[in-house]
Design an enzyme around this catalytic site. Structure first.
Site, PDB file in Angstrom:
ATOM      1  N   ASN A   1      46.579 -98.262 -69.858  1.00  0.00           N
ATOM      2  CA  ASN A   1      45.491 -97.833 -68.859  1.00  0.00           C
ATOM      3  C   ASN A   1      45.473 -96.351 -68.602  1.00  0.00           C
ATOM      4  O   ASN A   1      45.051 -95.559 -69.321  1.00  0.00           O
ATOM      5  CB  ASN A   1      45.539 -98.524 -67.721  1.00  0.00           C
ATOM      6  CG  ASN A   1      44.440 -98.518 -66.803  1.00  0.00           C
ATOM      7  OD1 ASN A   1      43.385 -98.527 -67.395  1.00  0.00           O
ATOM      8  ND2 ASN A   1      44.389 -98.897 -65.498  1.00  0.00           N
TER       9      ASN A   1
ATOM     10  N   ASP B   1      42.318-102.513 -63.692  1.00  0.00           N
ATOM     11  CA  ASP B   1      41.264-103.043 -64.482  1.00  0.00           C
ATOM     12  C   ASP B   1      40.561-104.386 -63.808  1.00  0.00           C
ATOM     13  O   ASP B   1      39.688-104.943 -64.431  1.00  0.00           O
ATOM     14  CB  ASP B   1      41.594-103.335 -65.747  1.00  0.00           C
ATOM     15  CG  ASP B   1      41.428-102.214 -66.424  1.00  0.00           C
ATOM     16  OD1 ASP B   1      40.809-100.836 -66.070  1.00  0.00           O
ATOM     17  OD2 ASP B   1      41.599-101.775 -67.735  1.00  0.00           O
TER      18      ASP B   1
ATOM     19  N   THR C   1      44.570 -94.601 -73.734  1.00  0.00           N
ATOM     20  CA  THR C   1      44.344 -95.504 -74.840  1.00  0.00           C
ATOM     21  C   THR C   1      44.401 -94.885 -76.066  1.00  0.00           C
ATOM     22  O   THR C   1      44.271 -93.272 -76.182  1.00  0.00           O
ATOM     23  CB  THR C   1      42.926 -96.224 -74.526  1.00  0.00           C
ATOM     24  OG1 THR C   1      43.075 -96.830 -73.094  1.00  0.00           O
ATOM     25  CG2 THR C   1      42.715 -97.118 -75.408  1.00  0.00           C
TER      26      THR C   1
END
Length: 583
Positions: free
Chosen positions: A394, A416, A374
């Site tokens: 991710n 996620d 990120t």
């Protein structure tokens, strides 16, 4: 002594200010004295200023910064991933949240992530085609440019195209990250063609050239949405995914749409806080935590008590995250109730001022390490427009899969979702029905781009860090409320609690030994990097916070780039001339 007084601040970011002397009671200026850009890579920050010099606004600059980060930080983000963009339009006074999060393919049902024994298949969830959601970042860039920018998309994407074609020097974090994911990256023909083009793995100092990515970006610049989601690029993406056993469809790609959502707003200690709504969990959690903490004068408390109360607020917010939060297009998320002052008061009443509250469930697992994935950037322009952008693929290098001929590294955001209810994902957080995958649904995120506005100061901040994003933004917000400047906020030491596992994780030397002892005496489990010998782990440093600030009292601009990341940079450009950075 407070955390910030104990932490050795290493000022790596390039800072400057343009000053206009104002008396304490003078009217506040209507516009900043220049522009400020802070990002995780100097080339991206410089691209933002390049676009501003060409007459662009903060939103055009955001397209440039985001796309350059997509080229130079494949370890963290890219156009094969997604992101959230929080905008403030100074002319209209509007705050806009652009949701460019990835979406679930129809084939990605929970059953698809179980092995023949019915056990969760972690490899399929985090590596290769089944781990990838439909990318949202390209659509987000097109939307931001066409709806809020003033320059053609070709102009704003030009720096990224140039850097992809000409290459950039590989830095230590990228080379190290590749080595840690090498076994996955080298499974795939398209990925090997990019990262092993010269015959060996990327090494620090050599140039990484990405001609296929340059061509993909050129098509995006020329044709907008259709340049990525339809036509030659889409066909190559589909072919590459299918060749590795995935099941994307052309309709899913062409049907991707961004969402504009209403940001979350609340008050904290004289500041208006504007932050990310679901499918981010960060804004809800931030509202809960700050409002729980507001009655205490944290700055006057002994450090152990301050950390204890902050951790108890973290614990409660993360419990709610587990059960209530998901994609608001698919589930009813009780945002108003969760972010209300009354709800915070009820939560606060359960906090013992000097005793830890045991979490409901103990997983016995340490929070997985995650620092490099990120990325975030923050922008203020001369008109007072603001952008906080957080984007991701991710985990390190996402899925590891680049469909041949595209240069596009696909995300692994499917992890996620709550792919198996109650089973922690790669960041140790878990979920249930609210975050279960469904076709077209957006997976829950921790990304928390945030604005803080007071009568005297305007701050833009955010960070990577997986589930720790939320608590790092919390600590940054508390730092601004304590009066710290942007660089001091970026350098603050960090600690984290996420309800499960029931433990406080810390960076190395974030808390002094006497504070750790006091927390343990209150009943907290504290895990530091020094605890590695007994199998519990906490990484030496977390995150990569990027922040900019406009001080309206003296009309100065400031930038803060996380000293943990040596290639990040905050740049200030006065309205009248060229950049005048000073250390």
């Amino acid at each position: 002594m407070t955390i910030r007084h104990r932490f050795a601040l290493i000022f790596i970011a390039v800072l400057a200010s343009a000053t206009t002397a104002l008396g304490a009671d003078a009217p506040r200026p209507a516009h900043p004295p220049g522009a400020a850009v802070a990002s995780a890579h100097a080339l991206a920050s410089e691209a933002g200023l390049e676009i501003l010099r060409q007459g662009g606004n903060a939103f055009d600059a955001a397209v440039a910064v985001s796309s350059v980060l997509s080229v130079v930080e494949p370890i963290s983000s890219g156009i094969g991933g997604g992101g959230f963009f929080l905008l403030h339009d100074a002319k209209s006074g509007r705050d806009i949240f652009i949701d460019a999060r990835e979406t679930a393919p129809a084939a990605a049902t929970p059953a698809a992530y179980l092995d023949e024994k019915g056990e969760f298949n972690r490899d399929r969830a985090t590596n290769g085609p089944w781990s990838a959601g439909i990318p949202g970042l390209p659509a987000g860039l097109v939307h931001m440019a066409t709806q809020y920018g003033r320059l053609p998309l070709k102009t704003s994407l030009a720096p990224a195209i140039r850097i992809a074609r000409e290459g950039f020097p590989v830095y230590a974090r990228l080379a190290k990250g590749y080595e840690s994911r090498r076994d996955v990256m080298e499974r795939y023909t398209g990925t090997r063609g990019v990262f092993l083009a010269d015959g060996d793995a990327p090494e620090e100092g050599e140039r990484l050239v990405q001609p296929d990515l340059a061509r993909t970006l050129e098509l995006l610049a020329d044709k907008g949405f259709d340049g990525f989601y339809r036509g030659p690029v889409a066909k190559k993406l589909l072919a590459g995914v299918r060749a590795e056993g995935g099941q994307w469809t052309a309709d899913e790609l062409a049907g991707y749409r961004i969402r504009e959502r209403e940001p979350i707003r609340f008050e904290y200690d004289g500041w208006q806080v504007i932050t990310a709504p679901p499918p981010s969990s960060g804004g809800v959690a931030l509202a809960q935590m700050l409002q729980m903490l507001e009655p205490w004068d944290l700055a006057k408390l002994p450090q152990a008590e301050r950390v204890h109360l902050t951790v108890e607020a973290m614990r409660r917010a993360f419990r709610d995250r587990t059960f209530y939060l998901g994609d608001p297009d698919f589930v009813k998320v009780p945002v108003r109730a969760l972010t209300s002052a009354d709800y915070a008061a009820g939560q606060r009443s359960t906090i013992h001022p000097r005793k830890a509250t045991p979490s409901d469930l103990l997983s016995g697992e340490a929070t997985p390490l995650e620092d490099d994935e990120t990325t975030h950037f923050s922008i203020i322009d001369t008109e007072g427009n603001l952008v906080a952008g957080t984007q991701t693929v991710n985990l390190l290098f996402g899925s590891g899969l680049i469909p041949p001929g595209t240069g596009v590294l696909l995300n692994n955001e499917m992890d996620d979702f709550a792919l198996k209810p109650g089973t922690p994902n790669a960041f140790g957080v878990m979920g249930y029905d609210a975050n279960a995958p469904k076709p077209g649904k957006r997976m829950l995120s921790s990304m928390t781009p945030t604005f803080m506005i007071s009568p005297d100061r305007v701050a833009v901040l955010g960070t990577p860090g997986g589930s720790r994003i939320i608590t790092m933004v919390l600590l940054g917000a508390l730092g601004y409320a304590d009066g710290l400047d942007a660089q001091a906020v970026a350098a603050l030491p960090r600690y984290h609690h996420q309800w499960m596992p029931d433990a406080i994780g810390t960076e190395r030397d974030a808390l002094p030994d006497d504070v750790i002892a006091a927390l343990r005496a209150m009943g907290h489990t504290v895990i530091t990097p020094k605890d590695a010998a007994d199998g519990r782990r906490s990484s030496d440093s977390w995150g990569n916070l990027q922040t900019v600030e406009w001080n309206r009292r003296d009309n100065t601009l400031h930038g803060g780039s996380d000293p943990r990341n040596p290639v990040g940079k905050a740049l200030i450009e006065p309205a009248a001339g060229t950049p005048s950075p000073s250390p």
